[in-house]
Design a protein around this motif. Structure first.
Motif, PDB file in Angstrom:
ATOM      1  N   VAL A  62       0.857  -1.189   0.000  1.00  0.00           N
ATOM      2  CA  VAL A  62       0.000   0.000   0.000  1.00  0.00           C
ATOM      3  C   VAL A  62       0.889   1.234   0.000  1.00  0.00           C
ATOM      4  O   VAL A  62       1.615   1.495   0.970  1.00  0.00           O
ATOM      5  N   GLU A  63       0.840   1.975  -1.090  1.00  0.00           N
ATOM      6  CA  GLU A  63       1.685   3.171  -1.190  1.00  0.00           C
ATOM      7  C   GLU A  63       1.128   4.312  -0.347  1.00  0.00           C
ATOM      8  O   GLU A  63       1.876   5.026   0.326  1.00  0.00           O
ATOM      9  N   ARG A  64      -0.227   4.442  -0.364  1.00  0.00           N
ATOM     10  CA  ARG A  64      -0.816   5.544   0.394  1.00  0.00           C
ATOM     11  C   ARG A  64      -2.315   5.341   0.545  1.00  0.00           C
ATOM     12  O   ARG A  64      -2.956   4.738  -0.321  1.00  0.00           O
ATOM     13  N   LEU A  65      -2.865   5.838   1.660  1.00  0.00           N
ATOM     14  CA  LEU A  65      -4.317   5.863   1.874  1.00  0.00           C
ATOM     15  C   LEU A  65      -4.774   7.320   1.861  1.00  0.00           C
ATOM     16  O   LEU A  65      -4.294   8.136   2.651  1.00  0.00           O
ATOM     17  N   PHE A  66      -5.696   7.648   0.970  1.00  0.00           N
ATOM     18  CA  PHE A  66      -6.245   9.007   0.890  1.00  0.00           C
ATOM     19  C   PHE A  66      -7.571   9.030   1.657  1.00  0.00           C
ATOM     20  O   PHE A  66      -8.547   8.390   1.246  1.00  0.00           O
ATOM     21  N   THR A  67      -7.606   9.755   2.760  1.00  0.00           N
ATOM     22  CA  THR A  67      -8.776   9.723   3.661  1.00  0.00           C
ATOM     23  C   THR A  67      -9.352  11.114   3.930  1.00  0.00           C
ATOM     24  O   THR A  67     -10.066  11.307   4.902  1.00  0.00           O
ATOM     25  N   ARG A  68      -9.061  12.058   3.054  1.00  0.00           N
ATOM     26  CA  ARG A  68      -9.543  13.427   3.297  1.00  0.00           C
ATOM     27  C   ARG A  68     -11.067  13.508   3.354  1.00  0.00           C
ATOM     28  O   ARG A  68     -11.634  14.274   4.120  1.00  0.00           O
ATOM     29  N   PHE A  69     -11.753  12.675   2.539  1.00  0.00           N
ATOM     30  CA  PHE A  69     -13.212  12.741   2.472  1.00  0.00           C
ATOM     31  C   PHE A  69     -13.860  11.499   3.097  1.00  0.00           C
ATOM     32  O   PHE A  69     -14.934  11.074   2.692  1.00  0.00           O
ATOM     33  N   VAL A  70     -13.177  10.938   4.095  1.00  0.00           N
ATOM     34  CA  VAL A  70     -13.702   9.716   4.709  1.00  0.00           C
ATOM     35  C   VAL A  70     -15.036   9.969   5.408  1.00  0.00           C
ATOM     36  O   VAL A  70     -15.888   9.076   5.487  1.00  0.00           O
ATOM     37  N   GLU A  71     -15.256  11.182   5.890  1.00  0.00           N
ATOM     38  CA  GLU A  71     -16.526  11.499   6.560  1.00  0.00           C
ATOM     39  C   GLU A  71     -17.692  11.536   5.573  1.00  0.00           C
ATOM     40  O   GLU A  71     -18.853  11.550   5.987  1.00  0.00           O
ATOM     41  N   GLU A  72     -17.384  11.557   4.283  1.00  0.00           N
ATOM     42  CA  GLU A  72     -18.418  11.487   3.250  1.00  0.00           C
ATOM     43  C   GLU A  72     -18.539  10.086   2.673  1.00  0.00           C
ATOM     44  O   GLU A  72     -19.244   9.870   1.676  1.00  0.00           O
ATOM     45  N   GLY A  73     -17.865   9.123   3.312  1.00  0.00           N
ATOM     46  CA  GLY A  73     -17.920   7.745   2.832  1.00  0.00           C
ATOM     47  C   GLY A  73     -17.021   7.502   1.630  1.00  0.00           C
ATOM     48  O   GLY A  73     -17.241   6.562   0.869  1.00  0.00           O
ATOM     49  N   LYS A  74     -15.966   8.337   1.476  1.00  0.00           N
ATOM     50  CA  LYS A  74     -15.062   8.218   0.329  1.00  0.00           C
ATOM     51  C   LYS A  74     -13.622   8.042   0.800  1.00  0.00           C
ATOM     52  O   LYS A  74     -13.215   8.617   1.822  1.00  0.00           O
ATOM     53  N   ALA A  75     -12.852   7.259   0.043  1.00  0.00           N
ATOM     54  CA  ALA A  75     -11.426   7.076   0.324  1.00  0.00           C
ATOM     55  C   ALA A  75     -10.776   6.438  -0.902  1.00  0.00           C
ATOM     56  O   ALA A  75     -11.469   5.911  -1.788  1.00  0.00           O
ATOM     57  N   THR A  76      -9.443   6.485  -0.959  1.00  0.00           N
ATOM     58  CA  THR A  76      -8.703   5.861  -2.055  1.00  0.00           C
ATOM     59  C   THR A  76      -7.535   5.065  -1.486  1.00  0.00           C
ATOM     60  O   THR A  76      -6.789   5.570  -0.632  1.00  0.00           O
ATOM     61  N   VAL A  77      -7.405   3.836  -1.962  1.00  0.00           N
ATOM     62  CA  VAL A  77      -6.281   2.971  -1.589  1.00  0.00           C
ATOM     63  C   VAL A  77      -5.344   2.890  -2.793  1.00  0.00           C
ATOM     64  O   VAL A  77      -5.722   2.359  -3.843  1.00  0.00           O
ATOM     65  N   ARG A  78      -4.135   3.425  -2.646  1.00  0.00           N
ATOM     66  CA  ARG A  78      -3.155   3.415  -3.741  1.00  0.00           C
ATOM     67  C   ARG A  78      -2.184   2.248  -3.535  1.00  0.00           C
ATOM     68  O   ARG A  78      -1.520   2.159  -2.489  1.00  0.00           O
ATOM     69  N   LEU A  79      -2.123   1.354  -4.510  1.00  0.00           N
ATOM     70  CA  LEU A  79      -1.259   0.179  -4.446  1.00  0.00           C
ATOM     71  C   LEU A  79      -0.008   0.381  -5.292  1.00  0.00           C
ATOM     72  O   LEU A  79      -0.026   1.091  -6.305  1.00  0.00           O
ATOM     73  N   ARG A  80       1.077  -0.279  -4.859  1.00  0.00           N
ATOM     74  CA  ARG A  80       2.332  -0.194  -5.622  1.00  0.00           C
ATOM     75  C   ARG A  80       2.298  -1.127  -6.831  1.00  0.00           C
ATOM     76  O   ARG A  80       2.674  -0.755  -7.942  1.00  0.00           O
ATOM     77  N   GLU A  81       1.887  -2.381  -6.581  1.00  0.00           N
ATOM     78  CA  GLU A  81       1.895  -3.392  -7.640  1.00  0.00           C
ATOM     79  C   GLU A  81       0.599  -4.212  -7.573  1.00  0.00           C
ATOM     80  O   GLU A  81       0.331  -4.861  -6.548  1.00  0.00           O
ATOM     81  N   PRO A  82      -0.224  -4.156  -8.588  1.00  0.00           N
ATOM     82  CA  PRO A  82      -0.126  -3.307  -9.786  1.00  0.00           C
ATOM     83  C   PRO A  82      -0.357  -1.839  -9.432  1.00  0.00           C
ATOM     84  O   PRO A  82      -0.890  -1.515  -8.367  1.00  0.00           O
ATOM     85  N   ALA A  83       0.031  -0.968 -10.347  1.00  0.00           N
ATOM     86  CA  ALA A  83      -0.070   0.483 -10.100  1.00  0.00           C
ATOM     87  C   ALA A  83      -1.510   0.944 -10.326  1.00  0.00           C
ATOM     88  O   ALA A  83      -1.853   1.501 -11.381  1.00  0.00           O
ATOM     89  N   VAL A  84      -2.337   0.679  -9.342  1.00  0.00           N
ATOM     90  CA  VAL A  84      -3.753   1.053  -9.461  1.00  0.00           C
ATOM     91  C   VAL A  84      -4.188   1.802  -8.205  1.00  0.00           C
ATOM     92  O   VAL A  84      -3.585   1.667  -7.133  1.00  0.00           O
ATOM     93  N   ASP A  85      -5.240   2.577  -8.376  1.00  0.00           N
ATOM     94  CA  ASP A  85      -5.908   3.241  -7.262  1.00  0.00           C
ATOM     95  C   ASP A  85      -7.301   2.638  -7.120  1.00  0.00           C
ATOM     96  O   ASP A  85      -8.050   2.560  -8.109  1.00  0.00           O
ATOM     97  N   LEU A  86      -7.631   2.223  -5.912  1.00  0.00           N
ATOM     98  CA  LEU A  86      -8.981   1.723  -5.622  1.00  0.00           C
ATOM     99  C   LEU A  86      -9.760   2.865  -4.993  1.00  0.00           C
ATOM    100  O   LEU A  86      -9.546   3.224  -3.832  1.00  0.00           O
TER     101      LEU A  86
END
Length: 418
Positions: free
Chosen positions: A64-88
């Motif tokens: 896991v390269e990074r977790l984006f949680t700025r909008f977690v209170e709105e039920g949103k987040a992004t999980v950035r993976l190293r391999e494969p290079a994808v964002d969930l």
């Protein structure tokens, strides 16, 4: 550990190839666990959708390269993976469940999984797990009404008509996302106070039931802000409670084919009301506050309106006025704050229905009452004829706080009709 939400898988390599990476989010079930029969294997994140119920697996530990949680209170987040290079990209998730899931992903990434993480088996998802939440359900017969199966929690529009319901199902009252509830053509006699807990309810259709009253508690509930359309036509209601005028959000109100003897005295407080239909009731006259309405459509056809006669007043004057009358008039006229913490509750209710003289002064129980004619086009753009004779006039109550005010009105009335 599982999470239901919408997921969009974005490849970070596509822009380097000159391709667009944005797609469309799909309803998905996210599972955090180990593959079946691989006790010593690492922890994976599996994403199952309706198109791929078998799921796509992504390694989590040290990936896991990074977790984006700025909008977690709105039920949103992004999980950035190293391999494969994808964002969930996760959205429309339950906030508490999302926070718990992200904490588990973080721990799994760090390798802290020794009996701490609530892992789930990575097995294909069921259809019900990845289907888009149902927001609308229409039931129009008794045989289709669910007796043992619960209603989908995600419902926003529910219609259960012609089901011979004698009361509102408690399962319906737990559908907190409801915006439109249609219970027309049933046998409902009473409305539970918990109906007011449906804080997002905008439309309530109770047409053709056996209701004899509309609870004042409902008018003081969350419905007073959310409710915009209310249909109580074809019931057995004789009067609406004083608190009814607290439903300030009402835009459409249908009261046809009841046994109404009067409309709420403060109906003019419904400032957003644009459509009012109260045909075929037993209304002899309209309240004075009716003049304050601003309607687009009005239907009062078929009511036994009495013939106004300003020369025959109903005199309820008390001379001299009682101390209670003087105090009440002063409280209303000078807008002195009051409440149940200062006055007995029955006096507060009396003050809320204080009558208003044509001079602008208030009167409580000492007054002169008459009925005068009002053309309904003064309050509505489109008016259904009041009777078969083509009339659009209706009698309206009028109050006077003293003989002086009444005599002044009478002089002007006689001069205009002289």
């Amino acid at each position: 550990m599982r999470l239901q939400c919408e997921v969009e898988v974005l490849s970070r390599l596509l822009p380097t190839c000159g391709l667009r990476g944005r797609g469309r989010a799909a309803r998905a079930l996210l599972s955090l666990g180990r593959p079946p029969g691989a006790a010593g294997a690492g922890i994976y994140l599996m994403v199952c959708t309706a198109r791929d119920r078998g799921g796509a697996r992504y390694k989590v530990q040290q990936n896991v390269e990074r977790l984006f949680t700025r909008f977690v209170e709105e039920g949103k987040a992004t999980v950035r993976l190293r391999e494969p290079a994808v964002d969930l990209c996760l959205s429309k998730a339950n906030v508490i469940n999302l926070k718990t899931f992200l904490s588990a992903v973080r721990l799994a990434h760090q390798g802290n999984d020794s009996g701490v993480l609530p892992l789930s088996p990575l097995v294909p998802a069921k259809n019900s797990d990845v289907e888009k939440p149902k927001t609308k359900m229409i039931i129009t017969s008794r045989r289709d009404y669910p007796l043992t199966k619960s209603f989908p929690f995600s419902l926003e529009h529910l219609q259960t008509s012609y089901c011979k319901l004698a009361r509102i199902d408690s399962r319906v009252l737990s559908l907190r996302r409801l915006r439109k509830l249609d219970l027309s053509h049933n046998h409902i006699k009473q409305l539970p106070a918990t109906l007011g807990d449906l804080a997002f309810l905008q439309e309530l259709d109770l047409h053709d039931n056996h209701l004899e009253a509309f609870s004042g508690a409902l008018c003081s509930s969350g419905l007073q802000k959310s409710l915009q359309l209310l249909d109580l036509s074809q019931n057995q209601i004789q009067a609406l409670p004083l608190e009814f005028c607290q439903l300030r959000g009402l835009v459409q109100l249908r009261l046809d084919d009841n046994a109404l003897l009067r409309l709420p005295c403060r109906i003019g407080q419904l400032s957003r009301l644009r459509v009012l239909s109260a045909a075929r009731n037993k209304l002899p006259f309209l309240p004075w506050d009716f003049r304050n309405l601003s309607l687009e459509n009005l239907d009062l056809f078929g009511n036994p309106f009495e013939q106004p006669n300003p020369l025959v007043p109903n005199i309820q004057l008390k001379i001299p006025p009682t101390l209670l009358e003087c105090a009440a008039r002063a409280t209303v006229n000078h807008r002195i704050p009051y409440g149940c913490h200062l006055l007995p509750s029955h006096l507060c209710k009396d003050l809320e229905v204080a009558k208003t003289c044509r001079c602008g002064s208030a009167c409580l129980s000492s007054f002169i009452q008459i009925t005068v004619t009002m053309n309904l086009h003064h309050v509505a753009h489109t008016v259904v004829l009041v009777d078969n004779m083509g009339g659009t006039d209706a009698p309206v109550l009028c109050y006077f706080c003293s003989l002086h005010c009444y005599s002044q009105f009478l002089d002007r009335h006689l001069q205009s009709h002289g």
